[in-house]
Design an enzyme around this catalytic site. Sequence first.
Site, PDB file in Angstrom:
ATOM      1  N   ASP A 141       0.836  -1.199   0.000  1.00 18.78           N
ATOM      2  CA  ASP A 141       0.000   0.000   0.000  1.00 18.78           C
ATOM      3  C   ASP A 141       0.874   1.254   0.000  1.00 18.78           C
ATOM      4  O   ASP A 141       2.020   1.213  -0.451  1.00 18.78           O
ATOM      5  CB  ASP A 141      -0.945  -0.039   1.210  1.00 18.78           C
ATOM      6  CG  ASP A 141      -2.332   0.496   0.872  1.00 18.78           C
ATOM      7  OD1 ASP A 141      -2.417   1.685   0.520  1.00 18.78           O
ATOM      8  OD2 ASP A 141      -3.316  -0.255   0.964  1.00 18.78           O
ATOM      9  N   HIS A 199      -4.167   6.070   2.553  1.00 18.65           N
ATOM     10  CA  HIS A 199      -4.778   4.810   2.112  1.00 18.65           C
ATOM     11  C   HIS A 199      -4.227   3.614   2.886  1.00 18.65           C
ATOM     12  O   HIS A 199      -4.986   2.764   3.371  1.00 18.65           O
ATOM     13  CB  HIS A 199      -4.523   4.654   0.618  1.00 18.65           C
ATOM     14  CG  HIS A 199      -5.301   3.576  -0.060  1.00 18.65           C
ATOM     15  ND1 HIS A 199      -4.875   2.268  -0.106  1.00 18.65           N
ATOM     16  CD2 HIS A 199      -6.474   3.610  -0.741  1.00 18.65           C
ATOM     17  CE1 HIS A 199      -5.746   1.550  -0.790  1.00 18.65           C
ATOM     18  NE2 HIS A 199      -6.720   2.333  -1.191  1.00 18.65           N
ATOM     19  N   SER A 524     -10.996  -1.110  -2.061  1.00 15.46           N
ATOM     20  CA  SER A 524      -9.791  -1.036  -1.229  1.00 15.46           C
ATOM     21  C   SER A 524     -10.122  -1.226   0.242  1.00 15.46           C
ATOM     22  O   SER A 524      -9.283  -1.692   1.014  1.00 15.46           O
ATOM     23  CB  SER A 524      -9.101   0.320  -1.403  1.00 15.46           C
ATOM     24  OG  SER A 524      -8.356   0.388  -2.585  1.00 15.46           O
TER      25      SER A 524
END
EC number: 3.4.21.-
Length: 734
Positions: A141, A199, A524
């Site tokens: 990530d 994220h 996600s």
Amino acid sequence: MTCICIFSIAFLLSFHLTTAQRSTGLQTYIVHVDKPDAQVLANSADLESYYNSFLPATVSGSEVPSRIIHSYHHVATGFAAKLSGEEVKEMEKKAGFVSAKLEKVLTLHTTHTPNFLGLYQNMGFWQESNYGKGVIIGLLDTGITPGHPSFSDVNMPSPPAKWKGKCEFTGNATCNKKIIGARNFISGSGVPPTDEEGHGTHTASTAAGNFVNDANVFGNANGTAVGMAPLAHIAMYKVCSEDGCSDADILAALDAAIDDGVDVLSLSLGGYSDPFYYDNIAIGAFAAIRKGIFVSASAGNDGPLNSTLSNEAPWILTVGASTHDRKIVATAVLGNGQQYDGESAFQPADFPHTLLPLVYPGTSDEEAAFCSSGSLDKFDVKGKVVVCDRGGDVARLEKSQTVKDAGGAAMILANLEIDGEGTFADAHVLPATHVGYAAGEMIKSYINSTSTPTAGILFKGTIIGFKSSPSVSSFSSRGPNLASPGIVKPDIIGPGVNILAAWPVSVENKTGTDLTFNIISGTSMSCPHLSGIVALLKSAHPDWSPAAIKSAIMTSADQSNLEGQPILDERNLPADIFATGAGHVNPSKASDPGLIYDIQLEDYIQYLCGLGYREKDIGLIVQETVKCESSISEAELNYPSFSIILGPKTQNYTRTVTNVGDASSTYTVNIAKTQGVDIVVEPATLVFTKMYQQATYTVSFTQSGDFTDRFVQGAISWSSNEYVVRSPISVKLE
């Protein structure tokens, strides 16, 4: 703002060159070569020399370190290097050279969701699985935020003795017993694995965040934030930046994660559909499952259009996105008395309850309809409520910023028809609500019906218990599977809409607090939910293979929402198999599925032979020399679902199940009626007398009469006194 819009819903795969690559004429290629002999393979220095020997003669010895950016050991026999097109042509002449492919740049694709999924503290499956204690989840990530309360190591055990990973934080940032590894694989960046985008922090805390009290965003969705596997360890492999994620870097990170000793890999990223020998996530994932490592990946955010999936390989768990039953409600109140519920995380207490002028600039200007930056400057929107359409390649938060910059008082964000009725609770920069398509059309109709339209927004806060959940989000990518039509994808859906989880900074511009959380949406977010659930299953069943765990998740999946009705899509219609896969994840049922469908590595190789790939290309995927002396069709793989193309002739397929439920048990088949297809299962009863006993059955498919739909779906279920083991079926009629 840009970071939020990029990572809340990922967009299409992009290809680009960095400025440095353009200026030098060099591009990054992933180079595959033949395996050397075992002695060379076993010695790291010898392997590096072997790889270096493939570089063109024009590359001097001093240049080699700057040219080869990654050397692969587990996921591939080869390396990633900066090369010119002419140099690649020279390399192609060398003995042992297999291929060179340009790198691709891929895109990144909970206070309440544990309870929504039936996970409760000190009871049930959470307790039985010991909260995932000792399992290592590796995430690829944008990095992670050390020091965030979600990554506290209170009550955490020490890392397992097998762990070989590294911690590459700089300054005062450190790993602990929760974050046991953190590395950067973005070639040429030289940055630590801390998260600048948000994220990675969000996905990591969703998978395995520790318990944090009083988590909220703007005071909403308040509760205890916790990941799916709160006692699992986290290893972060930074492969993505705001520019995307290079598959050369992804392959290097997968290589390292396998060597480090992770148990689960979580990839909330992806690209377009490709043959598996061109898909470096599929290649790296195969190397992982060879070592017993489970791989979970997001399906993509290009729904509701068909055949928009990423990560389609059958050895990957492909995860779509669903809603859950919590909403942060903001109601649009119109001057005619009508009210339409929407959502927003930002709910200011001081917003006046009086009605304000209401405008829709999109009536005369397409750019203004989508509220793109600067598009409202020529309209008088000061002090007014502005209607903006969703989409138009303009992020939702960017729309609210545009309204604010133009002097607007509030925004009503309205779905387009393709978006349906799904809404998001975003942290907008001004008072706003996001409403579905039907409400948006009614609001626009009202504007056209009067010369003085007015509206306000009534903020109602957090409400739990929406019985229409789970439903499939409009953005969740759909099948059919392009790379392998005989495999149903996605495999499963899980929570991916309005997910509250850790964030590097405060979205409220607060200082002096480390309780920083954000609410975002995307597959996600679904993927780490499943990755954490897999960690629980690995803790509860350490002897189960990746295929067995996947089977348990799929065959136990829920088919109904909280009202007991079929799961719906964004149009409020029953969702089909290409949206839901096997259904909605049910962690507790997955831990005790009754029967499982297992798959061996050799089965996958025969399946790849059946796809018609060249033996050389299959060798790239499986990292061994392959001779396709036998093969199976896609539908013959022992997968927990069926996807077939059915012509006039009857087709027969076998499946083998393994008993992991009651030692002495009898299962009877139930066949859901499928229009245009007769389905017969033999035998109709399976009898088991001991654990791990196997039984094989045959399913026959025959066209029956006329059919109106080209694709039809159904299911077969094996039922005992304790269990229902369901396999979904997709049939394409020709």
